[in-house]
Design a protein around this motif. Structure first.
Motif, PDB file in Angstrom:
ATOM      1  N   ALA A  83     -45.576 -36.306 -32.965  1.00 48.70           N
ATOM      2  CA  ALA A  83     -45.777 -37.725 -33.281  1.00 48.70           C
ATOM      3  C   ALA A  83     -44.962 -38.561 -32.290  1.00 48.70           C
ATOM      4  O   ALA A  83     -43.839 -38.186 -31.939  1.00 48.70           O
ATOM      5  N   PRO A  84     -45.517 -39.673 -31.796  1.00 50.20           N
ATOM      6  CA  PRO A  84     -44.844 -40.416 -30.721  1.00 50.20           C
ATOM      7  C   PRO A  84     -43.477 -40.973 -31.101  1.00 50.20           C
ATOM      8  O   PRO A  84     -42.666 -41.246 -30.239  1.00 50.20           O
ATOM      9  N   ASP A  85     -43.198 -41.104 -32.389  1.00 48.41           N
ATOM     10  CA  ASP A  85     -41.892 -41.656 -32.785  1.00 48.41           C
ATOM     11  C   ASP A  85     -40.887 -40.563 -33.139  1.00 48.41           C
ATOM     12  O   ASP A  85     -39.734 -40.842 -33.444  1.00 48.41           O
ATOM     13  N   GLU A  86     -41.313 -39.301 -33.057  1.00 46.39           N
ATOM     14  CA  GLU A  86     -40.456 -38.239 -33.590  1.00 46.39           C
ATOM     15  C   GLU A  86     -39.150 -38.073 -32.807  1.00 46.39           C
ATOM     16  O   GLU A  86     -38.102 -37.786 -33.381  1.00 46.39           O
ATOM     17  N   PHE A  87     -39.230 -38.284 -31.498  1.00 43.94           N
ATOM     18  CA  PHE A  87     -38.027 -38.055 -30.696  1.00 43.94           C
ATOM     19  C   PHE A  87     -36.894 -39.013 -31.069  1.00 43.94           C
ATOM     20  O   PHE A  87     -35.726 -38.736 -30.849  1.00 43.94           O
ATOM     21  N   LEU A  88     -37.243 -40.139 -31.693  1.00 39.21           N
ATOM     22  CA  LEU A  88     -36.214 -41.108 -32.088  1.00 39.21           C
ATOM     23  C   LEU A  88     -35.387 -40.604 -33.275  1.00 39.21           C
ATOM     24  O   LEU A  88     -34.275 -41.054 -33.507  1.00 39.21           O
TER      25      LEU A  88
ATOM     26  N   SER B 125     -28.847 -40.617 -39.701  1.00 38.22           N
ATOM     27  CA  SER B 125     -29.725 -41.618 -40.311  1.00 38.22           C
ATOM     28  C   SER B 125     -30.057 -42.668 -39.261  1.00 38.22           C
ATOM     29  O   SER B 125     -29.271 -42.927 -38.344  1.00 38.22           O
ATOM     30  N   MET B 126     -31.219 -43.264 -39.392  1.00 37.66           N
ATOM     31  CA  MET B 126     -31.718 -44.193 -38.369  1.00 37.66           C
ATOM     32  C   MET B 126     -30.863 -45.464 -38.302  1.00 37.66           C
ATOM     33  O   MET B 126     -30.519 -46.044 -39.332  1.00 37.66           O
ATOM     34  N   THR B 127     -30.553 -45.895 -37.097  1.00 39.54           N
ATOM     35  CA  THR B 127     -29.872 -47.180 -36.930  1.00 39.54           C
ATOM     36  C   THR B 127     -30.936 -48.280 -36.942  1.00 39.54           C
ATOM     37  O   THR B 127     -32.134 -48.001 -36.776  1.00 39.54           O
ATOM     38  N   THR B 128     -30.490 -49.525 -37.072  1.00 39.18           N
ATOM     39  CA  THR B 128     -31.461 -50.630 -37.114  1.00 39.18           C
ATOM     40  C   THR B 128     -32.288 -50.707 -35.824  1.00 39.18           C
ATOM     41  O   THR B 128     -33.521 -50.789 -35.886  1.00 39.18           O
ATOM     42  N   PRO B 129     -31.666 -50.656 -34.621  1.00 39.73           N
ATOM     43  CA  PRO B 129     -32.503 -50.717 -33.406  1.00 39.73           C
ATOM     44  C   PRO B 129     -33.482 -49.547 -33.296  1.00 39.73           C
ATOM     45  O   PRO B 129     -34.622 -49.727 -32.888  1.00 39.73           O
TER      46      PRO B 129
ATOM     47  N   GLN C 108     -37.596 -49.567 -33.073  1.00 38.69           N
ATOM     48  CA  GLN C 108     -38.388 -48.871 -32.043  1.00 38.69           C
ATOM     49  C   GLN C 108     -39.411 -47.940 -32.691  1.00 38.69           C
ATOM     50  O   GLN C 108     -40.538 -47.803 -32.214  1.00 38.69           O
ATOM     51  N   GLN C 109     -38.990 -47.315 -33.780  1.00 37.56           N
ATOM     52  CA  GLN C 109     -39.906 -46.402 -34.470  1.00 37.56           C
ATOM     53  C   GLN C 109     -41.119 -47.175 -35.005  1.00 37.56           C
ATOM     54  O   GLN C 109     -42.257 -46.731 -34.873  1.00 37.56           O
TER      55      GLN C 109
END
Ligand SMILES: Cc1ncc(C[n+]2csc(CCOP(=O)(O)OP(=O)(O)O)c2C)c(N)n1
Ligand SMILES: [Mg+2]
Length: 366
Positions: free
Chosen positions: A326-331, A337-341, A345-346
């Protein structure tokens, strides 16, 4: 401790003509040599196929290891399961011997980070490193951890000749010498850093002598002789595991092809030099030696070539059949846990790109 073994002439057991110079080490049997030969032939077949995939738009930029198979196989056969391997980007052979599949190796070079989900012996190994020499300090950190946990294992890191000019290289070696870390650093001296020849890289007579300033042993070995690479790495790993400190090994090889598929080496180097290097390449000399010992014959060679072709073809088929990432997986793998930026991007990736299932990739340059 502060010495360089065989200062200028790299040591070897099998010379370029496949002749025995000195008796082979006691732990090297005919079976070991045939296995090492098979591994090198397999990796060369893989390498050729991956370049072909890139040329037909089914692979991203790829760094061939043509001519450097003995470095990777020698290291891979010397490492033990619980050692930790910190690779750079030309380590296909060692990765394979750590249990990383041929399909995973292709997956990584196809731009799919999931190829880095190593298992087996490679479970604690680091992903391969593209930024030059940064892996040296990572490896020193791994060695600090091994030492502070009193684990009887070693870290082994690889780099190219060009990497030895970077600060990270000297910093890592300095720390390893000072704290007597269980770290083995192997330089794959393939004589070139893209278009920069070794003569323009350093005024040092050898790269092994860079060990002296760090207070550790330096060893210069013929990187086209799989026995010599294995022997040097095996001794250095045993020393590191038993708490006797770090070693720097310079394996002298030659890059027989372009730096990567994004390069054209005919623009900057002399064909004669390349042709001369083919005379010293690692596979031919071991094949000659095995033939002369009556330990290998043409029928075995034919069988091996068929076997490796089938193995590589199966790995390619599996690679081409992999569902796209999936194109967002590398993020997702940067932080727990995901940061706001990163979340933003995701979200952008979700709305902007669709997964089309194709492995055809735009070509990038390194
Ligand atoms: C920090 C950093 N600077 C520059 C580059 C671009 N680059 C990629 S490979 C390379 C040459 C490295 O040569 P060497 O260390 O001899 O390794 P080899 O590719 O020959 O195995 C350079 C400069 C990079 N990847 N990382
Ligand atoms: Mg190089």
């Amino acid at each position: 401790m502060c010495q360089v073994t065989q200062r200028n002439t790299p040591y070897c057991f099998l010379d370029a003509q496949g002749q025995n110079l000195v008796p082979l080490p006691a732990d090297i049997s005919l079976d070991w040599l045939r296995a090492a030969y098979r591994h090198m032939v397999l990796i060369r077949a893989l390498d050729k196929k991956v370049v072909a995939l890139q040329r037909t738009g089914q692979m991203r930029t790829y760094p061939s290891c043509l001519g450097q198979e003995a470095v990777g196989v020698g290291i891979g056969l010397a490492l033990q399961e619980n050692d930790i391997f910190v690779p750079y980007y030309r380590d296909q052979a060692t990765l394979y011997l750590r249990g990383v599949t041929l399909t995973q190796i292709m997956q990584v070079w196809g731009g799919d980070e999931r190829g880095h989900l190593f298992s087996g012996h490679a479970q604690r190994d680091l992903p391969l490193c593209i930024p030059i020499a940064t892996q040296m300090t990572h490896a020193a950190g791994v060695a600090v951890a091994l030492k502070s946990r009193a684990e009887p294992h070693a870290a082994l890191v690889t780099c190219g000749d060009g990497a030895t000019s970077k600060g990270d290289f000297s910093e890592a070696l300095n720390l390893a010498g000072l704290w007597q870390l269980p770290l083995v650093s192997v330089i794959n001296n393939n004589q070139w850093a893209i278009s920069v020849p070794l003569t323009m890289q350093t005024a040092a007579a050898t790269l092994a002598q860079k060990a002296v300033a760090a207070g550790m042993e330096g060893v210069r070995v013929d990187g086209n002789d799989v026995v010599a690479v294995y022997h040097a790495v095996d001794l250095a790993l045993k020393k590191a595991r038993s708490g006797k400190g770090p070693t720097l090994i310079e394996a002298v090889s030659y890059r027989l092809t372009d730096h990567t598929t994004a390069d054209d080496a005919t623009r900057y180097r002399d064909l004669k030099q390349v042709n001369d290097a083919w005379e010293r390449e690692p596979i031919k000399r071991l094949q000659t030696w095995l033939h002369e010992q009556d330990a290998w014959d043409p029928a075995q060679e034919t069988g091996l070539l068929e076997e490796v072709r089938a193995q590589v073809d199966a790995a390619v088929a599996a690679y081409l059949a992999l569902p796209p990432q999936a194109p967002d997986e590398f993020l997702q793998y940067m932080f727990a846990s995901m940061t706001t930026p990163l979340s933003a991007q995701q979200q952008y990736q979700h709305t902007r790109f669709a997964v089309d299932g194709s492995k055809t990739q735009p070509q990038g340059a390194q």
